[in-house]
Scaffold this motif. Structure first.
Motif, mmCIF file in Angstrom:
data_model
loop_
_atom_site.group_PDB
_atom_site.id
_atom_site.type_symbol
_atom_site.label_atom_id
_atom_site.label_comp_id
_atom_site.label_asym_id
_atom_site.label_seq_id
_atom_site.Cartn_x
_atom_site.Cartn_y
_atom_site.Cartn_z
ATOM 1 N N TRP A 233 0.845 -1.206 0.000
ATOM 2 C CA TRP A 233 0.000 0.000 0.000
ATOM 3 C C TRP A 233 0.877 1.253 0.000
ATOM 4 C CZ3 TRP A 233 -0.618 3.700 4.000
ATOM 5 C CH2 TRP A 233 -1.685 4.592 3.831
ATOM 6 N N LYS A 234 1.933 1.263 0.826
ATOM 7 C CA LYS A 234 2.844 2.416 0.880
ATOM 8 C C LYS A 234 3.579 2.606 -0.442
ATOM 9 C CE LYS A 234 3.694 2.277 5.885
ATOM 10 N NZ LYS A 234 4.706 2.021 6.948
ATOM 11 N N LYS A 235 3.993 1.491 -1.037
ATOM 12 C CA LYS A 235 4.704 1.587 -2.320
ATOM 13 C C LYS A 235 3.765 2.092 -3.405
ATOM 14 C CE LYS A 235 8.220 1.065 -5.053
ATOM 15 N NZ LYS A 235 9.378 1.978 -4.926
ATOM 16 N N ARG A 236 2.532 1.632 -3.398
ATOM 17 C CA ARG A 236 1.551 2.136 -4.367
ATOM 18 C C ARG A 236 1.386 3.641 -4.223
ATOM 19 N NH1 ARG A 236 -4.667 1.924 -3.142
ATOM 20 N NH2 ARG A 236 -3.841 3.603 -1.839
ATOM 21 N N ASN A 237 1.333 4.111 -2.972
ATOM 22 C CA ASN A 237 1.153 5.540 -2.729
ATOM 23 C C ASN A 237 2.375 6.339 -3.164
ATOM 24 O OD1 ASN A 237 -1.355 5.036 -1.786
ATOM 25 N ND2 ASN A 237 -0.914 5.422 0.376
ATOM 26 N N THR A 238 3.551 5.725 -3.106
ATOM 27 C CA THR A 238 4.751 6.388 -3.618
ATOM 28 C C THR A 238 4.626 6.604 -5.124
ATOM 29 O OG1 THR A 238 6.140 5.388 -1.901
ATOM 30 C CG2 THR A 238 7.256 6.204 -3.874
ATOM 31 N N VAL A 239 4.120 5.602 -5.820
ATOM 32 C CA VAL A 239 3.914 5.734 -7.268
ATOM 33 C C VAL A 239 2.882 6.814 -7.553
ATOM 34 C CG1 VAL A 239 3.120 4.539 -9.349
ATOM 35 C CG2 VAL A 239 4.549 3.332 -7.690
ATOM 36 N N LEU A 240 1.820 6.850 -6.778
ATOM 37 C CA LEU A 240 0.812 7.900 -6.956
ATOM 38 C C LEU A 240 1.422 9.273 -6.700
ATOM 39 C CD1 LEU A 240 -2.213 6.159 -5.176
ATOM 40 C CD2 LEU A 240 -1.990 6.611 -7.628
ATOM 41 N N GLY A 241 2.333 9.355 -5.740
ATOM 42 C CA GLY A 241 3.034 10.608 -5.481
ATOM 43 C C GLY A 241 3.871 11.044 -6.666
ATOM 44 N N GLN A 242 4.532 10.087 -7.334
ATOM 45 C CA GLN A 242 5.314 10.395 -8.526
ATOM 46 C C GLN A 242 4.412 10.902 -9.658
ATOM 47 O OE1 GLN A 242 8.448 10.648 -7.262
ATOM 48 N NE2 GLN A 242 9.196 9.687 -9.159
ATOM 49 N N LEU A 243 3.237 10.319 -9.772
ATOM 50 C CA LEU A 243 2.291 10.772 -10.799
ATOM 51 C C LEU A 243 1.884 12.225 -10.563
ATOM 52 C CD1 LEU A 243 0.102 7.548 -11.060
ATOM 53 C CD2 LEU A 243 1.213 8.663 -13.008
ATOM 54 N N ALA A 244 1.683 12.582 -9.297
ATOM 55 C CA ALA A 244 1.342 13.974 -8.981
ATOM 56 C C ALA A 244 2.548 14.890 -9.183
ATOM 57 C CB ALA A 244 0.848 14.057 -7.538
ATOM 58 N N ARG A 245 3.730 14.416 -8.842
ATOM 59 C CA ARG A 245 4.957 15.219 -8.982
ATOM 60 C C ARG A 245 5.179 15.643 -10.427
ATOM 61 N NH1 ARG A 245 11.106 12.911 -8.003
ATOM 62 N NH2 ARG A 245 12.220 14.807 -8.667
ATOM 63 N N TYR A 246 4.896 14.720 -11.355
ATOM 64 C CA TYR A 246 5.097 15.028 -12.762
ATOM 65 C C TYR A 246 3.802 15.443 -13.459
ATOM 66 C CZ TYR A 246 9.732 13.045 -12.083
ATOM 67 O OH TYR A 246 11.019 12.816 -11.626
ATOM 68 N N GLU A 247 2.801 15.782 -12.645
ATOM 69 C CA GLU A 247 1.560 16.406 -13.094
ATOM 70 C C GLU A 247 0.715 15.524 -14.018
ATOM 71 O OE1 GLU A 247 2.598 20.202 -14.694
ATOM 72 O OE2 GLU A 247 3.152 21.046 -12.743
ATOM 73 N N TYR A 248 0.806 14.243 -13.824
ATOM 74 C CA TYR A 248 -0.128 13.346 -14.514
ATOM 75 C C TYR A 248 -1.489 13.387 -13.824
ATOM 76 C CZ TYR A 248 3.672 11.228 -17.226
ATOM 77 O OH TYR A 248 4.706 11.005 -18.095
ATOM 78 N N ILE A 249 -1.468 13.629 -12.518
ATOM 79 C CA ILE A 249 -2.703 13.789 -11.753
ATOM 80 C C ILE A 249 -2.526 15.004 -10.845
ATOM 81 C CG2 ILE A 249 -3.329 11.347 -11.775
ATOM 82 C CD1 ILE A 249 -2.202 11.109 -8.949
ATOM 83 N N THR A 250 -3.628 15.525 -10.342
ATOM 84 C CA THR A 250 -3.560 16.664 -9.429
ATOM 85 C C THR A 250 -3.233 16.186 -8.009
ATOM 86 O OG1 THR A 250 -5.912 16.546 -8.866
ATOM 87 C CG2 THR A 250 -5.302 17.837 -10.817
ATOM 88 N N GLU A 251 -2.863 17.131 -7.176
ATOM 89 C CA GLU A 251 -2.576 16.778 -5.778
ATOM 90 C C GLU A 251 -3.842 16.298 -5.075
ATOM 91 O OE1 GLU A 251 -0.585 19.920 -3.750
ATOM 92 O OE2 GLU A 251 1.215 19.813 -5.015
ATOM 93 N N ALA A 252 -4.976 16.854 -5.434
ATOM 94 C CA ALA A 252 -6.243 16.414 -4.835
ATOM 95 C C ALA A 252 -6.544 14.967 -5.222
ATOM 96 C CB ALA A 252 -7.377 17.339 -5.275
ATOM 97 N N GLU A 253 -6.298 14.648 -6.491
ATOM 98 C CA GLU A 253 -6.500 13.266 -6.942
ATOM 99 C C GLU A 253 -5.535 12.325 -6.231
ATOM 100 O OE1 GLU A 253 -8.061 13.642 -11.540
ATOM 101 O OE2 GLU A 253 -5.955 14.073 -11.111
ATOM 102 N N ARG A 254 -4.307 12.776 -6.080
ATOM 103 C CA ARG A 254 -3.326 11.955 -5.356
ATOM 104 C C ARG A 254 -3.791 11.670 -3.940
ATOM 105 N NH1 ARG A 254 1.504 15.365 -3.478
ATOM 106 N NH2 ARG A 254 -0.221 16.013 -2.137
ATOM 107 N N ASP A 255 -4.217 12.695 -3.239
ATOM 108 C CA ASP A 255 -4.639 12.513 -1.848
ATOM 109 C C ASP A 255 -5.838 11.566 -1.753
ATOM 110 O OD1 ASP A 255 -2.647 14.262 -1.155
ATOM 111 O OD2 ASP A 255 -3.983 16.008 -0.972
ATOM 112 N N SER A 256 -6.763 11.712 -2.676
ATOM 113 C CA SER A 256 -7.950 10.861 -2.672
ATOM 114 C C SER A 256 -7.585 9.401 -2.934
ATOM 115 C CB SER A 256 -8.941 11.355 -3.727
ATOM 116 O OG SER A 256 -10.042 10.484 -3.826
#
Length: 775
Positions: A233-256
């Motif tokens: 779960w933590k590793k998945r969230n790290t990947v989601l964080g990378q997606l937000a970092r490079y603006e593939y998703i918004t920070e709100a989407e990342r948090d959700s």
């Protein structure tokens, strides 16, 4: 002052000089390392041909007629490739953001990432590009712990990565990498991973699901959602964080998305689990035979475990699921009643009936010597006495149990007790086929493949009982031009000694031992399995004619040409019987059952296409007359339970006939069958575009219900057919017919028995009479 300034400049010069010397040396070392690797100094490098066709093991895939994967054959790699176009964009984005953000801007080596990794000693991330990771997976292998070996391997990765970039497009490299990675739990490649962990195809993955799978790419053993859910779960969230970092998703989407739990839909893929297990094991044997007779162009044999064949089958996954659900529901219910009636208190020889202790001991010893335990221990050089001793020693084991959620329970038994335990279970078989094409739509060989691996559809051949009678009637209508409306008396009838090859007189009795003394139509006689009428027809046409028709309709087992075959003494498999009854539904044309329509290699080249095997057996008139005869079985015969709720045994019916009442109203032709002592129960049922056969019985003939009411085919086998068809009709997309059977344009045989049947019904005005007819 000038001298001091000059001195300072001179003192700074050595540093600049040494910087360039070290930089040049490093660059030279890097280039030398690259060249040595390219020249093969660190190990054999793949050739251009190898790069163009990297050898990866691919599982052979069985595909249903509705496009679903039924199962795969593999030794170690459960891999089926998917193209780039089949990958969802969210998976591609997650992979690039997490593993190689400059993937589309380098040629295999990320210079910026490499310098960063060297300068910070890997503390700010590694420098392996997707191309390098693919190179390692394909050609380099597991990273060594030896630092010198690691440097050599890294150099080889660099060289191979640049060569891969010249041989493949970026899209091909990405799909190859995802296809080849081992995600653990038999999930080799992205397709297996998405199916096993989430029960869906890759194109249907949600963003958070793709992120989990991408996270597993770093170490699928460490980030295993079945063993280490929180870490994954933590590793998945790290990947989601990378997606937000490079603006593939918004920070709100990342948090959700990061707040969501990992919602697995775990679907293990093994040879003993999943849909159509018995069919898959049949196909394994069929394919092994096919590859022997159909070698590659170079003469080498195809390997069904490594060559990635695609086998397109006729099975419909939806109908297969309906069939398995129907078998499970009824057999669980039927078994509970069998246990209730067959307890050690009620039957000291349980589960056997009507056997002496000596006969039971013989059965048990035969089973012992046929067991895997006996075979393994004998292979180890153990003596028969030593082996037999182990069968009486208690041991821990997992056995089948209908009452457990997983249908398994852990227990302690002696192997001999476990043999007796398994003999208490009733077995079953079911096959469903489209008569016009021969396409087999559903195949259930037993109640649970993991614990009962004998396939009763194809391997099992049992006495056919009254389901064999239609062959007698077909011979009579074909040769003597009888009509379903013609009548014969229900009186004791004997075939004389020596006639038709029988050494003694043959005088069969009706199942209830009674004779009405009245004339009855052939339609009524078949509907209620009246043996005396069947005996008269057999005497008129002879056993040779009946055997010839049965063989022409696909019954391959030996048929002794004696009068008693009229009552179903020959053995037949469900596979054979469904094919044979399909002849009636297909206007007299036998179509051999087919399970495979096409086979392709991993590149999509067609290796095999099915050509139907057909044979004209009966005229359209005779076939239609037979269908009309068998419609009587479900109108006012033993198959009437599919339609009606008449009779005095409603409590029993609801108790044992799972899903009763079925209340099917569409035209149905069929035949029930029950062998002597109700050891085996059959039901063969037909609608215009689907023929289905069901068999139920014990492993041994001595394992059966004591009373006919419970053990007849109308109680044991027919309910499975009824449940299956009700489920099929609930899904209109399956297109299972509710129409009447097609009548020939010029029907020369009278099938309108309305007047005769009306007179018959006037004589049957009591509930007892209706019960005798099977209502």
């Amino acid at each position: 002052m000038a001298k001091a300034k000059q001195k300072k400049q001179k003192s700074f010069f050595p540093y600049i000089k040494w910087f360039w010397i070290l930089f040049g040396s490093g660059l030279f070392f890097f280039l030398l390392l690259f060249l040595l690797a390219a020249w093969g100094a660190f190990g054999e490098m793949p050739t251009f041909e190898h790069l163009e066709n990297p050898s990866t093991n691919l599982a052979t895939e069985l595909i249903s007629s509705d496009g679903k994967t039924l199962g795969k054959f593999y030794l170690e790699d459960n891999r089926t490739d998917v193209s780039y176009d089949e990958l969802p964009q969210n998976l591609i984005d997650a992979l690039i953001a997490s593993e190689d953000i400059r993937f589309h801007n380098h040629s295999g080596i990320d210079a910026r990432g490499t310098l960063r990794a060297m300068f910070f000693l890997g503390k700010r991330g590694g420098a392996s590009t997707i191309s390098q990771q693919l190179a390692r997976q394909l050609f380099v292998g597991v990273r060594s712990r030896n630092k010198f070996e690691t440097i050599k391997q890294k150099a080889m990765e660099w060289v191979i990565a640049t060569r891969l970039e010249r041989s493949y497009t970026k899209e091909e490299i990405m799909s190859m990498y995802l296809n080849i990675y081992d995600f653990g739990n038999n999930a080799d490649g992205i397709r297996s991973a998405s199916r096993i962990y989430f029960g869906k195809e890759p194109k249907d993955l949600k963003l958070e699901e793709s992120a989990m799978l991408v996270g597993m790419l770093q170490n699928s053993s460490l980030y295993n959602p079945l063993r280490r859910e929180e870490l994954t779960w933590k590793k998945r969230n790290t990947v989601l964080g990378q997606l937000a970092r490079y603006e593939y998703i918004t920070e709100a989407e990342r948090d959700s998305l990061q707040a969501m739990e990992i919602n697995l839909n775990y679907n293990p893929e093994s040879h003993r689990e999943g849909l159509a297990t018995y069919f898959r094991m049949y196909m394994q044997k069929w394919l092994n035979g096919w590859v022997k007779e159909n070698p590659k162009p170079d003469g080498e044999k195809y390997n069904i475990y490594l060559d990635g064949l695609k086998v397109y089958t006729t099975i419909d996954s939806r109908m297969q699921k309906n069939a398995e659900d129907a078998v499970e529901a009824h057999m669980k219910n039927l078994q509970a009643e069998f246990f209730l009636q067959n307890t050690p208190k009620k039957n000291p020889t349980t589960p056997f009936l009507d056997l002496t202790k000596g006969a039971i001991d013989t059965i048990m010893r035969q089973a012992m010597k046929r067991s895997d335990r006996w075979r393994i221990l004998k292979g180890q050089g153990k003596t028969a006495k030593e082996i037999e001793k182990t069968f009486h020693e208690k041991t821990e084991m997992t056995v089948f149990d209908w009452n457990s959620d997983s249908y398994e329970k852990d227990t302690i038994l002696t192997p001999m007790d476990s043999i007796r335990y398994y003999k208490t279970f009733l077995r079953t078989a079911m096959m469903s086929m489209e008569p016009q094409t021969g396409h087999v739509k559903a195949w259930v060989g037993g109640v649970d493949y993991k614990h009962f691996q004998y396939d009763n559809v194809y391997q099992g051949a049992r006495q056919a009982g009254s389901t064999f009678k239609p062959f007698v009637y077909a011979a009579a209508i074909d040769q003597l031009r009888y009509s379903p409306c013609d009548s014969l008396p229900d009186n004791q009838y004997c075939i004389e000694p020596l006639k038709h090859g029988n050494p003694e007189a043959w005088c069969p009795k009706n199942s209830d031992g009674k004779y009405s003394g009245k004339n009855m139509t052939l339609k009524h006689a078949l509907a209620n399995s009246v043996n005396t009428v069947t005996a008269q027809l057999m005497d008129k046409v002879g056993p040779k004619s009946v055997a010839t028709i049965a063989r022409s309709m696909g019954i391959k087992r030996e048929i002794l040409e004696v009068p008693s075959i009229a009552l179903g003494t020959p053995d037949a498999s469900v596979y054979e019987m469904v094919g044979a009854f399909g002849t009636f539904a297909n206007q007299g044309v036998y179509v051999k059952p087919v399970m495979v329509t096409r086979i392709e290699d991993r590149n999509g080249t067609v290796l095999f296409e099915y050509v139907p095997e057909t044979k004209d057996v009966l005229s359209k008139d005779v076939a239609y007359a037979m269908v009309n005869l068998m419609e009587g079985v479900t109108q006012y015969g033993s198959g009437g339970r599919l339609r009606h709720t008449y009779g005095k045994n409603q409590t029993m019916y609801k108790k044992i006939m799972t899903g009763y009442p079925y209340e099917l109203t569409n035209p149905i032709a069929g035949k029930t069958g029950t062998t002597q002592n109700q050891s085996y129960g059959w039901f063969m049922g037909m609608v215009p575009n689907l023929v289905t056969g069901v068999w139920v019985g014990g492993e041994n003939r001595a394992v059966h219900f004591k009373r006919l009411l419970y053990g007849q085919g109308a109680s044991t086998a027919l309910p499975i057919w009824g449940l299956y068809m009700k489920k099929n009709y609930e899904n209109e997309e399956l297109g299972v017919s509710k129409d009447a059977f097609e009548e020939p344009e010029e029907l020369s045989i009278n099938v309108d028995c309305t007047k005769v049947l009306k007179e018959l019904q006037e004589d049957l005005d009591t509930e007892d009479d209706l019960e005798d007819l099977g209502f």
